[in-house]
Design an enzyme around this catalytic site. Structure first.
Site, PDB file in Angstrom:
ATOM      1  N   ALA A  63       0.865  -1.177   0.000  1.00 24.70           N
ATOM      2  CA  ALA A  63       0.000   0.000   0.000  1.00 24.70           C
ATOM      3  C   ALA A  63       0.902   1.228   0.000  1.00 24.70           C
ATOM      4  CB  ALA A  63      -0.880  -0.021   1.241  1.00 24.70           C
ATOM      5  N   GLY A 108       0.776  -5.260   0.977  1.00 27.46           N
ATOM      6  CA  GLY A 108      -0.376  -5.429   0.082  1.00 27.46           C
ATOM      7  C   GLY A 108       0.011  -6.068  -1.245  1.00 27.46           C
ATOM      8  N   GLU A 111       0.083  -9.732  -0.593  1.00 23.36           N
ATOM      9  CA  GLU A 111      -1.316 -10.146  -0.429  1.00 23.36           C
ATOM     10  C   GLU A 111      -2.037 -10.214  -1.780  1.00 23.36           C
ATOM     11  OE1 GLU A 111      -1.678  -6.995   2.497  1.00 23.36           O
ATOM     12  OE2 GLU A 111      -2.460  -8.427   3.928  1.00 23.36           O
ATOM     13  N   GLU A 131       4.602  -4.985   7.446  1.00 23.93           N
ATOM     14  CA  GLU A 131       3.727  -4.031   8.140  1.00 23.93           C
ATOM     15  C   GLU A 131       4.128  -3.794   9.593  1.00 23.93           C
ATOM     16  OE1 GLU A 131       2.706  -6.432   6.109  1.00 23.93           O
ATOM     17  OE2 GLU A 131       1.067  -5.738   4.836  1.00 23.93           O
TER      18      GLU A 131
HETATM   19  N1  DAK Z   1       4.596   3.355  -0.639  1.00 23.76           N
HETATM   20  C1  DAK Z   1       4.965   4.524  -1.171  1.00 23.76           C
HETATM   21  N2  DAK Z   1       6.124   4.705  -1.811  1.00 23.76           N
HETATM   22  C2  DAK Z   1       6.955   3.664  -1.899  1.00 23.76           C
HETATM   23  C3  DAK Z   1       6.640   2.405  -1.362  1.00 23.76           C
HETATM   24  C4  DAK Z   1       5.381   2.263  -0.700  1.00 23.76           C
HETATM   25  N3  DAK Z   1       4.970   1.102  -0.214  1.00 23.76           N
HETATM   26  N4  DAK Z   1       7.665   1.582  -1.598  1.00 23.76           N
HETATM   27  C5  DAK Z   1       8.593   2.294  -2.265  1.00 23.76           C
HETATM   28  N5  DAK Z   1       8.164   3.540  -2.454  1.00 23.76           N
HETATM   29  C6  DAK Z   1       8.859   4.632  -3.131  1.00 23.76           C
HETATM   30  C7  DAK Z   1       9.996   5.170  -2.270  1.00 23.76           C
HETATM   31  O1  DAK Z   1       9.505   6.103  -1.337  1.00 23.76           O
HETATM   32  C8  DAK Z   1      10.879   5.808  -3.323  1.00 23.76           C
HETATM   33  O2  DAK Z   1      10.324   7.052  -3.701  1.00 23.76           O
HETATM   34  P1  DAK Z   1      11.269   8.353  -3.952  1.00 23.76           P
HETATM   35  O3  DAK Z   1      12.035   8.533  -2.686  1.00 23.76           O
HETATM   36  O4  DAK Z   1      12.129   7.946  -5.118  1.00 23.76           O
HETATM   37  O5  DAK Z   1      10.290   9.426  -4.279  1.00 23.76           O
HETATM   38  C9  DAK Z   1      10.731   4.877  -4.514  1.00 23.76           C
HETATM   39  O6  DAK Z   1       9.522   4.157  -4.293  1.00 23.76           O
HETATM   40  C10 DAK Z   1      11.863   3.865  -4.607  1.00 23.76           C
HETATM   41  O7  DAK Z   1      11.980   3.205  -3.351  1.00 23.76           O
HETATM   42  P2  DAK Z   1      13.349   3.118  -2.530  1.00 23.76           P
HETATM   43  O8  DAK Z   1      14.218   4.277  -2.838  1.00 23.76           O
HETATM   44  O9  DAK Z   1      12.975   2.872  -1.115  1.00 23.76           O
HETATM   45  O10 DAK Z   1      13.999   1.820  -3.184  1.00 23.76           O
HETATM   46  P3  DAK Z   1      15.007   0.787  -2.498  1.00 23.76           P
HETATM   47  O11 DAK Z   1      15.491  -0.086  -3.587  1.00 23.76           O
HETATM   48  O12 DAK Z   1      16.014   1.491  -1.653  1.00 23.76           O
HETATM   49  O13 DAK Z   1      14.100  -0.080  -1.509  1.00 23.76           O
HETATM   50  C11 DAK Z   1      12.117  -1.349  -0.889  1.00 23.76           C
HETATM   51  C12 DAK Z   1      13.067  -0.904  -2.029  1.00 23.76           C
HETATM   52  C13 DAK Z   1      10.938  -2.081  -1.535  1.00 23.76           C
HETATM   53  C14 DAK Z   1      12.865  -2.332   0.034  1.00 23.76           C
HETATM   54  C15 DAK Z   1      11.674  -0.101  -0.089  1.00 23.76           C
HETATM   55  O14 DAK Z   1      11.171   0.846  -1.019  1.00 23.76           O
HETATM   56  C16 DAK Z   1      10.604  -0.411   0.892  1.00 23.76           C
HETATM   57  O15 DAK Z   1      10.860  -0.982   1.962  1.00 23.76           O
HETATM   58  N6  DAK Z   1       9.359   0.004   0.572  1.00 23.76           N
HETATM   59  C17 DAK Z   1       8.255  -0.122   1.486  1.00 23.76           C
HETATM   60  C18 DAK Z   1       7.754  -1.535   1.495  1.00 23.76           C
HETATM   61  C19 DAK Z   1       6.662  -1.729   2.509  1.00 23.76           C
HETATM   62  O16 DAK Z   1       6.847  -1.504   3.727  1.00 23.76           O
HETATM   63  N7  DAK Z   1       5.484  -2.178   2.052  1.00 23.76           N
HETATM   64  C20 DAK Z   1       4.393  -2.430   2.884  1.00 23.76           C
HETATM   65  C21 DAK Z   1       3.530  -1.210   2.889  1.00 23.76           C
HETATM   66  S1  DAK Z   1       2.265  -1.407   4.100  1.00 23.76           S
HETATM   67  C22 DAK Z   1      -4.735  -2.750   5.966  1.00 23.76           C
HETATM   68  C23 DAK Z   1      -4.794  -2.859   4.633  1.00 23.76           C
HETATM   69  C24 DAK Z   1      -3.647  -2.896   3.881  1.00 23.76           C
HETATM   70  C25 DAK Z   1      -2.436  -2.780   4.469  1.00 23.76           C
HETATM   71  C26 DAK Z   1      -2.396  -2.662   5.835  1.00 23.76           C
HETATM   72  C27 DAK Z   1      -3.541  -2.654   6.574  1.00 23.76           C
HETATM   73  N8  DAK Z   1      -5.929  -2.796   6.726  1.00 23.76           N
HETATM   74  C28 DAK Z   1      -7.123  -3.289   6.067  1.00 23.76           C
HETATM   75  C29 DAK Z   1      -5.890  -2.742   8.116  1.00 23.76           C
HETATM   76  C30 DAK Z   1      -1.260  -2.799   3.665  1.00 23.76           C
HETATM   77  C31 DAK Z   1      -0.135  -2.302   4.124  1.00 23.76           C
HETATM   78  C32 DAK Z   1       1.066  -2.245   3.334  1.00 23.76           C
HETATM   79  O17 DAK Z   1       1.168  -2.744   2.235  1.00 23.76           O
END
Ligand code: DAK
Length: 257
Positions: A63, A108, A111, A131
């Protein structure tokens, strides 16, 4: 356009296309994705769907954290409902959906892959439910579908640690069914989709529904569903043709009737 649909014969390829944010799902992208699933579900010329991400780095990195950060509880609820609707729509789709995981499938994104019927991964793919590090629980079905696919041990590991696992580990734990070199992923997904698309779409839909039921109902109820869907196959021309073709040692002419 953050979600592309490309139709080619009986196969559609859906690409989440926000590579600048590693294909993270913001509200607009989720709405487009839900629209794509609904559109393809209503198109009986489409017999199999491949879902993938744009670019070389990510399938879907979860997400959109920037959008989520300042959400109110009510906005979070609506966002969760939209996400869950996508997963349910893929599961309820008449066609098989194949996730072609071309990089990070996190949160997400993992998922989303789990809601698909089959998952194949490129060697560079990474899976995880990170998460916990963001102070939230998985919310698009991750705690439920993940347990059903990989079992309690690995689901606990992924959800409680938030660690990523590589494609070879994902294969070993049953999270994906195949791992291929990155440059072979699209072709491999396509040939699998072509194979599924060549089968009776009615039998395919019933198989999908019967297996789906196994995750949701008790054994006796599931066997009842299996029996009914098996019986329904015998009302199709495809069943008569496929069995005749086997006995006559020729390829069947599947009509989707
Ligand atoms: N959201 C927004 N932007 C993201 C992103 C994300 N999930 N993942 C990456 N980006 C963006 C980065 O901010 C960066 O943007 P700029 O700085 O260039 O503007 C660009 O994509 C490139 O990312 P990185 O510079 O970070 O690239 P790296 O190679 O260094 O790292 C990475 C790649 C995938 C390891 C890292 O980007 C990362 O850890 N990203 C976040 C992954 C993450 O935590 N995903 C889970 C998100 S939480 C719910 C429903 C749904 C959910 C929860 C609850 N309920 C019903 C209760 C779902 C939750 C999630 O999915």
């Amino acid at each position: 356009m953050a979600v592309q649909i490309r139709r080619d014969g009986a196969v559609a390829v859906v690409t989440v296309d926000r590579p600048e944010a590693l294909n993270a799902l913001d509200t607009a992208t989720k709405e487009l994705l839900l629209g794509a699933v609904r559109e393809l579900s209503g198109d009986d010329t489409v017999r199999a769907v491949v879902l993938t991400g744009a670019g070389d780095k990510a399938f879907v990195a979860g997400a959109d954290i920037a959008e989520m950060k300042d959400m109110t509880s009510e906005q979070a609820r609506q966002s969760a409902a939209l996400g869950q609707a996508i997963m349910s729509a893929i599961e309820a789709a008449p066609q098989p959906w194949i996730a072609a995981v071309n990089g990070y499938a996190l949160g997400g994104g993992c998922e989303l892959a789990l809601a698909c019927d089959l998952r194949i991964a490129a060697e560079n793919a990474k899976f995880g439910q990170p998460e916990i590090g963001l102070g939230i629980t998985p919310g698009f079905g991750g705690t439920q579908r993940l347990v059903r696919v990989v079992g309690m041990g690995w689901a606990r590991h992924l959800v409680l640690t938030g660690h990523h696992v590589r494609a070879d580990v994902a294969l070993r734990i049953g999270l994906v069914q195949a791992v291929v070199p990155r440059d072979e992923l699209a072709a491999k997904a396509r040939s699998l989709a072509d194979e599924l698309a060549s089968r009776s779409p009615l039998a395919m839909r019933y198989c999908k529904a019967a297996v789906q039921a196994a995750g949701n109902v008790d054994l006796e109820t599931g066997q009842g569903i299996e029996r009914d869907l098996f019986a329904l196959c015998f009302a199709t021309e495809d069943q008569k043709e496929a069995m005749a073709a086997f006995l006559e040692k020729r390829a069947p002419e599947i009509k989707g009737r």
